[in-house]
Design a protein around this motif. Structure first.
Motif, short mmCIF file in Angstrom:
data_model
loop_
_atom_site.label_atom_id
_atom_site.label_comp_id
_atom_site.label_asym_id
_atom_site.label_seq_id
_atom_site.Cartn_x
_atom_site.Cartn_y
_atom_site.Cartn_z
N ARG A 31 0.86 -1.20 0.00
CA ARG A 31 0.00 0.00 0.00
C ARG A 31 0.89 1.25 0.00
O ARG A 31 2.11 1.15 0.02
N THR A 32 0.25 2.44 -0.01
CA THR A 32 1.01 3.69 -0.07
C THR A 32 2.04 3.79 1.04
O THR A 32 3.20 4.14 0.82
N MET A 85 4.57 6.76 -15.69
CA MET A 85 4.89 5.45 -16.27
C MET A 85 4.27 4.32 -15.46
O MET A 85 3.65 3.40 -16.01
N ALA A 86 4.46 4.37 -14.13
CA ALA A 86 3.94 3.30 -13.27
C ALA A 86 2.42 3.27 -13.28
O ALA A 86 1.81 2.21 -13.13
N ALA A 251 9.34 1.84 -7.86
CA ALA A 251 8.69 1.52 -9.13
C ALA A 251 8.90 0.07 -9.53
O ALA A 251 8.04 -0.53 -10.19
N ALA A 252 10.03 -0.52 -9.15
CA ALA A 252 10.31 -1.91 -9.51
C ALA A 252 9.31 -2.88 -8.91
O ALA A 252 9.14 -3.99 -9.39
N ASN A 253 8.61 -2.42 -7.84
CA ASN A 253 7.65 -3.28 -7.15
C ASN A 253 6.20 -3.00 -7.57
O ASN A 253 5.26 -3.37 -6.86
N THR A 254 6.02 -2.36 -8.71
CA THR A 254 4.68 -1.96 -9.16
C THR A 254 3.73 -3.16 -9.27
O THR A 254 2.55 -3.07 -8.91
N ALA A 255 4.23 -4.29 -9.76
CA ALA A 255 3.38 -5.47 -9.93
C ALA A 255 2.89 -6.03 -8.61
O ALA A 255 1.93 -6.80 -8.58
N ASN A 259 -3.61 -1.37 -6.33
CA ASN A 259 -4.08 -0.17 -7.05
C ASN A 259 -2.91 0.75 -7.42
O ASN A 259 -2.86 1.92 -7.00
N PRO A 260 -1.93 0.25 -8.21
CA PRO A 260 -0.72 1.03 -8.49
C PRO A 260 -0.97 2.35 -9.20
O PRO A 260 -0.17 3.28 -9.08
#
Length: 476
Positions: A31-32, A85-86, A251-255, A259-260
């Protein structure tokens, strides 16, 4: 293979739906607050405990806060590009995956290869910084490591192997192999503890400030060196750019983010504001307590300054929290770097075994690969050498992502989703973002630029010898 076929092969664009399908095995749980914890754990990590003193002594003098602010401007502009991008492309691998979708596989590989250099060196740098603080803490209790095991290879001092740096990397790797959700909870707790102690340092250190130490705030430039004046500030900004590696690590952990589209921009920008504020305050206090030159070559300047000012309890408390807190930076970097290596394996550009995910939803092979490589770097290379090199890969990735915004906008709402967050000031700001990163890169020392060139040559050879022929995209 004719030129047309060759160009077509290296510029084939990845299908974002394929990425989404492959990354579906990574479970969204962040989460955030978790993202800000991961990012702040890196940004307010080793760099805040180690770099302000070294940069002040070697480049900026008392003006080290200005170097952090310039670095923050460059990183902040890139963070806006990263956030968009993300929001549109929520995949593991950050810049590597994004550029592969927007410009083609070869350009994605170059961006990812630059990031890999950043991650390898960042893990080694952070572990080396942790070792310096641990040794300082042990020495305060009269415990000394054998010289041969106390630092990276240095024939002048007799140091051969940094045993504590190797231990730190192994410990964090075992922890990460247990899964992301549990690690995020530990990370958030460590970050809160670390921020409390940094606030204590600022409050206690402020009582020992001598205004004379700020004069002249910007020392005159010394001809033939990188010290003083605007030259020194820009050179200092280049060296401290490691402080802002946390953006790409988030950003590398976006997946693996819930709710990215909304969570990722908040995590990126929250980390930027929090990290920059603490950097400026800590560096102002540090150079105000003692003349900047006293910090030359010192990898634990904050604790050193407190001890020298007579605040032994606070110094030991800071060292103890740094020992725990720097682990949070290692967690963030190893987490992000393992996802990048996983992405290379997922796409067939490196061994497909690296793209495997185990029953705990962890890319275990990728995690151990990056850890063992970084362990070798951290154990045998000295701290100041690693600090010099670490920013180059970050800056290359920032340049790619900033330019990538132009290609992204053309496809938003057509074959890609409409962005929930858009980089303001388009079309001017992405170009300014890329230009600022180029200027900071240009001010890196010659060793960093030459070694980055060698790294790129190695990466290009690997791609054309192995990656291009085993790529899932080209096989298809």
């Amino acid at each position: 293979m004719n030129k047309k076929t060759f160009w077509k092969k290296i510029t084939q664009k990845q299908n974002p739906k394929l990425y989404a399908a492959k990354d579906s095995k990574l479970i969204p749980s962040l989460r955030t607050l978790d993202l800000i914890g991961l990012g702040t754990g890196m940004v307010v990590g080793t760099a805040i405990f180690t770099l302000p003193g070294i940069v002040a002594a070697e480049y900026t003098g008392p003006a080290v806060p200005l170097a952090f602010i310039i670095g923050a401007i460059g990183a902040g502009l890139s963070a806006l590009a990263y956030a968009e991008m993300a929001s549109v492309l929520p995949f593991a691998g950050s810049a590597f995956s994004w550029i592969s979708v927007l410009f083609g596989e070869f350009f994605g590989w170059i961006a990812g290869w630059a990031l890999l250099a950043e991650y390898f060196i960042s893990v080694a740098f952070v572990a080396s910084g942790w070792s310096a603080y641990m040794q300082g803490f042990l020495k305060s209790m009269g415990i000394y490591l054998p010289v041969a095991l106390s630092g990276g290879f240095n024939p002048n001092t007799g140091q051969i192997f940094d045993a504590l740096a190797a231990f730190a990397i192994l410990l964090v790797t075992v922890l990460l192999s247990k899964g992301v959700k549990q690690v995020a909870r530990i990370e958030n707790g460590i970050v809160m503890l670390k921020l409390i102690v940094i606030i204590i340092f600022i409050a206690v250190g402020a009582t020992a400030i001598h205004p004379d130490n700020y004069v002249p705030f910007i020392p005159a430039h010394k001809a033939g060196t990188h010290f003083g004046g605007l030259t020194g500030i820009l050179a200092g900004a280049s060296q401290i750019f490691i402080a802002y590696v946390g953006f790409d690590a988030i950003a590398a952990n976006t997946a693996e983010t819930i709710n990215p589209q909304k969570t990722m921009p908040k995590g990126l920008l929250g980390t930027l504001f929090l990290g920059t504020g603490f950097f400026v305050l800590v560096s102002l206090v540090l150079v105000g307590m003692f003349k900047y030159s006293i910090y030359a070559g010192n990898a634990e300047p904050a604790a050193f300054a407190l001890r020298k000012a007579g605040h032994y309890f606070t110094a030991n408390l800071l060292s103890l929290v740094a020992i725990i807190g720097i682990f949070s930076a290692l967690i963030g970097i190893l987490l992000a770097s393992s996802r990048l290596i996983y992405s290379f394996g997922r796409d067939g550009l490196l061994s497909s075994k690296l793209g495997k995910i185990n029953t705990k939803h962890v890319p275990k092979n990728a995690l151990w690969s990056i850890s063992l490589g970084a362990l070798i770097l951290a154990s045998f290379f000295p701290f100041d050498f690693l600090a010099t090199l670490v920013s180059a890969g970050t800056l290359v990735a920032f340049i790619f992502v900033s330019i990538g915004i132009y290609a992204l906008r053309k496809r938003e709402g057509i074959d890609l989703p409409e962005a929930k967050f858009k980089m303001p000031g388009y079309p001017l700001l992405p170009a300014i973002s890329a230009l600022v990163s180029i200027i900071i890169f240009w001010n890196l020392n010659i060793d960093a630029k030459l070694l980055m060139l060698v790294w790129f040559i190695i990466g290009i050879v690997i791609y054309f010898v192995y990656g291009m022929h085993h790529s899932n995209l080209n096989k298809k």
